[in-house]
Write a protein that holds these residues in place. Structure first.
Motif, short mmCIF file in Angstrom:
data_model
loop_
_atom_site.label_atom_id
_atom_site.label_comp_id
_atom_site.label_asym_id
_atom_site.label_seq_id
_atom_site.Cartn_x
_atom_site.Cartn_y
_atom_site.Cartn_z
N ASN A 66 0.86 -1.18 0.00
CA ASN A 66 0.00 0.00 0.00
C ASN A 66 0.90 1.23 0.00
O ASN A 66 1.76 1.37 0.89
N CYS A 68 0.43 4.20 0.86
CA CYS A 68 0.29 5.04 2.06
C CYS A 68 1.20 4.57 3.19
O CYS A 68 1.56 5.34 4.07
N SER A 99 -5.49 -1.01 3.58
CA SER A 99 -5.57 0.09 2.63
C SER A 99 -7.02 0.38 2.30
O SER A 99 -7.76 -0.51 1.88
N ASP A 100 -7.41 1.62 2.48
CA ASP A 100 -8.80 1.96 2.14
C ASP A 100 -9.06 1.83 0.65
O ASP A 100 -10.09 1.31 0.23
N ALA A 101 -8.13 2.32 -0.16
CA ALA A 101 -8.38 2.29 -1.61
C ALA A 101 -8.40 0.86 -2.14
O ALA A 101 -9.18 0.54 -3.02
N CYS A 141 -2.23 5.56 6.18
CA CYS A 141 -3.54 5.50 5.52
C CYS A 141 -4.65 5.99 6.47
O CYS A 141 -4.43 6.20 7.66
N ASP A 142 -5.85 6.13 5.91
CA ASP A 142 -6.96 6.83 6.58
C ASP A 142 -7.17 6.56 8.08
O ASP A 142 -7.20 7.48 8.88
N ALA A 226 0.18 8.87 1.05
CA ALA A 226 -1.28 8.69 1.17
C ALA A 226 -1.99 9.50 0.09
O ALA A 226 -1.43 10.46 -0.45
N CYS A 227 -3.22 9.11 -0.19
CA CYS A 227 -4.00 9.72 -1.28
C CYS A 227 -3.91 11.24 -1.23
O CYS A 227 -4.07 11.85 -0.16
N ALA A 233 -7.07 10.83 4.78
CA ALA A 233 -5.74 10.80 5.41
C ALA A 233 -5.19 12.22 5.55
O ALA A 233 -4.75 12.63 6.64
FE1 FES Z 1 -4.53 5.19 1.99
FE2 FES Z 1 -6.21 6.69 0.49
S1 FES Z 1 -5.92 4.52 0.49
S2 FES Z 1 -4.93 7.30 2.14
#
Ligand code: FES
Length: 591
Positions: A66, A68, A99-101, A141-142, A226-227, A233
């Protein structure tokens, strides 16, 4: 500031606390020879260090796979070196995260929010069990950031957070513009509805939609970080820096910049200051510092997830913060940042014009941000940013307070017969302030995604797409629904509003309402809506209501039966059993 330390510290600056006041119980004399033998084996260099050096736990939320998080171990190693060079003992450890994404839109997303609790649990556990005197956390990450702050609030030992940093911008040669991961999600909608095209401005338009998707997937994320927009995040990191819990610039310094490594080195000096002045998390996490978090989130157009996470951080630190505080601040703070997802620019662009400290300086000068709050540097927020450059006169990312994008904040707290205990809407004004439409219900997000895949959402009449049984208990895990919201934006379905008892990703935009409380799984009114009911979302009166009489709702309630729990064992079952509602932060330790 010293006044603050004197009045709030149990010992005061004149009678400094021992820097190793927790670990000394293990390391003094020969009270615990077994523990000392283990610590020598783990790297304590000599007897002097054993008896005097403070133990600093360094918790990174590192894992591979990931962007992030993949670089956080390197940051942690830099922090360790710096801590050791200042005569402290540094103990690295790790917490899990997801990982959110990567999990977005599939079953994995149910595991995302509960990792916030696992991160907090891990940091509390290691700090207390290992008798650490201080704690430096390194999230990416978030869910990582609120998890770290909740862990710090629980153990309440001198602490600071180093944000892993924002990703650089990607660039698409086929679309001929900067892109990010959210571009990929939005492109999915255009891909499905066959509207994904190269720009028709005289260039090569020969690429097929699959070739365009390939280009986006290959180039949206150019490396660690991060995004990059004002997604969750960056929102959380910005707010936490504005609460005084991280070093100046932490939230806008890109992950791969040399300045991020320098921040890691500086953290050692700051944590020593925190130890010497007994600056503990609960002295920094206050109603006053939350006010700053709310102000900067509204000013910069931060993620709706901030509402859930701020509430959770406040509940954990024992600070009284309610949904009404969000509306109060939203009403008075103009939305001024042209940052993604609703705007054009990324955090990496903001870094180029001074970053978050320059924005803080601007907001402090305007009297909107409280510059007198104490911070982990031992100085006030205003002192931290005093030497930072002011925003350049010709910059275009941060609008003036006189000509904001919207006169008030973009986060609206809605209540009404649809959500008696509150719901959270993100309204930038671009999509209008009121939406009336017919309900179309989906029990679980997957049903809506399938309807979108089949191109079944018509572009004609106004529809309120309701996704339910996705709350903290019902999901379980209150999954984010970027896939649906992005697909709808990508397909340019401007006739729909999205409403859920789950969450929307920080990258979502459009007319969206999440966190509907009470949730469907506990029999909230959202469970009683039927297809065709008229739903009104009104950001001017802060209401969300359905045109269904109380008598009719009562009749439907009599017929409603609670859903069968789909998850009965394992971590999600534990989570569903323990979690509080979204209006109380969806935490697992509130009984
Ligand atoms: Fe990690 Fe967006 S997936 S900050």
């Amino acid at each position: 500031y010293l006044e603050f330390v004197r009045s709030s510290s149990p010992t005061g600056v004149d009678n400094k606390p021992k820097l190793n006041r927790y670990s000394t119980h293990l390391t003094r004399e020969h009270d615990f020879p077994g523990a000392q033998a283990m610590l020598f084996a783990a790297g304590v260099p000599d007897r002097l260090a054993m008896q005097t050096a403070p133990h600093v736990g360094i918790a990174s939320v590192w894992w591979e796979g990931n962007p992030c998080n993949m670089h956080l171990l390197d940051l942690a190693k830099e922090v360790k070196k710096a801590v050791q060079s200042r005569d402290m003992l540094a103990w690295q450890y790790n917490t899990v995260g997801v990982s959110d994404a990567i999990t977005m839109g599939n079953q994995g997303m149910r595991f995302s929010l509960q990792t916030r609790e696992i991160i907090a649990d891990s940091i509390e556990t290691v700090t207390c069990a290992e008798a650490h005197d201080a704690n430096i956390t390194i999230p990416g990450c978030d869910k990582n950031m609120p998890g770290c702050i909740m862990g710090m609030a629980r153990h309440n030992r001198p602490s600071l957070m180093i944000y892993g940093g924002t990703i650089d911008k990607g660039y698409s040669k086929t679309l001929r513009r900067p892109i990010n991961v959210a571009t990929c999600y939005e492109a999915f909608g255009a891909y499905t509805y066959n509207t994904l095209r190269q720009p028709d401005d005289g260039g090569d338009t020969s690429k097929t939609k699959d070739e365009i998707m390939e280009d986006l997937e290959r180039n949206a994320c150019p490396g660690a970080g991060a995004c990059g927009g004002m997604y969750t995040a960056n929102t959380m990191a910005t707010a936490i820096e504005s609460m005084g819990l991280s070093l100046p610039g932490s939230s806008s310094t890109p992950a791969t910049s040399p300045a991020k490594m320098r921040e890691c080195a500086k953290a050692a000096e700051a944590i020593k200051t925190c130890l010497e002045l007994d600056i503990t998390p609960k002295k920094l996490i206050t109603k006053r510092s939350f006010e700053n978090a709310l102000v900067i989130t509204m000013a910069l157009g931060g993620s709706t997830n901030a509402v859930l996470h701020f509430l959770a951080m406040a509940v954990t630190a024992g600070v009284e913060l309610t949904l009404d505080d969000f509306q109060r601040v939203s009403d008075k703070i103009p939305f001024i940042a042209d940052l993604a997802p609703s705007g054009k620019y990324a955090m990496a662009d903001l870094y180029e014009i001074g970053g978050i400290p320059s924005v803080q300086k601007f907001l402090i000068a305007a009297g909107l941000l409280d510059g007198d709050i104490p911070t982990v540097t031992g100085k006030t927020l205003a002192e931290n940013v005093a030497s930072w450059p002011s925003l350049p006169a010709d910059q275009v990312i941060i609008k003036s307070l006189e000509s904001p994008i919207k006169k008030s904040g973009h986060i609206q707290i809605l209540k009404g017969n649809f959500a008696p205990a509150g719901a959270v809407a993100k309204i930038t004004g671009k999509e209008g302030l009121k939406f009336v439409g017919k309900a179309r219900t989906f029990d679980k997000e997957v049903q809506l995604n399938e309807a979108l895949n089949r191109g079944e959402i018509p572009a004609g009449e106004n529809l309120v797409l309701i996704v339910r049984y996705e709350g903290p208990k019902g999901g379980p895990g209150m999954p984010e629904q970027l896939k649906a919201s992005a697909a709808i934006m990508g397909a340019k379905l401007t006739n729909v509003a999205l409403v859920t008892d789950g969450r929307y990703s920080g990258a979502s935009h459009g007319f969206i309402v999440g966190h509907v409380t009470p949730e469907a799984a506990v029999g909230g009114p959202i469970a009683l809506v039927e297809d065709g009911d008229e739903i009104t979302i009104d950001a001017e009166t802060n209401s969300i209501s359905m045109a269904v009489s109380d008598e009719e709702l009562e009749k439907r309630r009599q017929k409603w039966t609670p859903p069968r729990m789909v998850v009965t064992r394992g971590v999600l079952a534990k989570y569903a059993a323990l979690v509080s509602d979204a209006s109380h932060g969806a935490v697992t330790d509130l009984f």
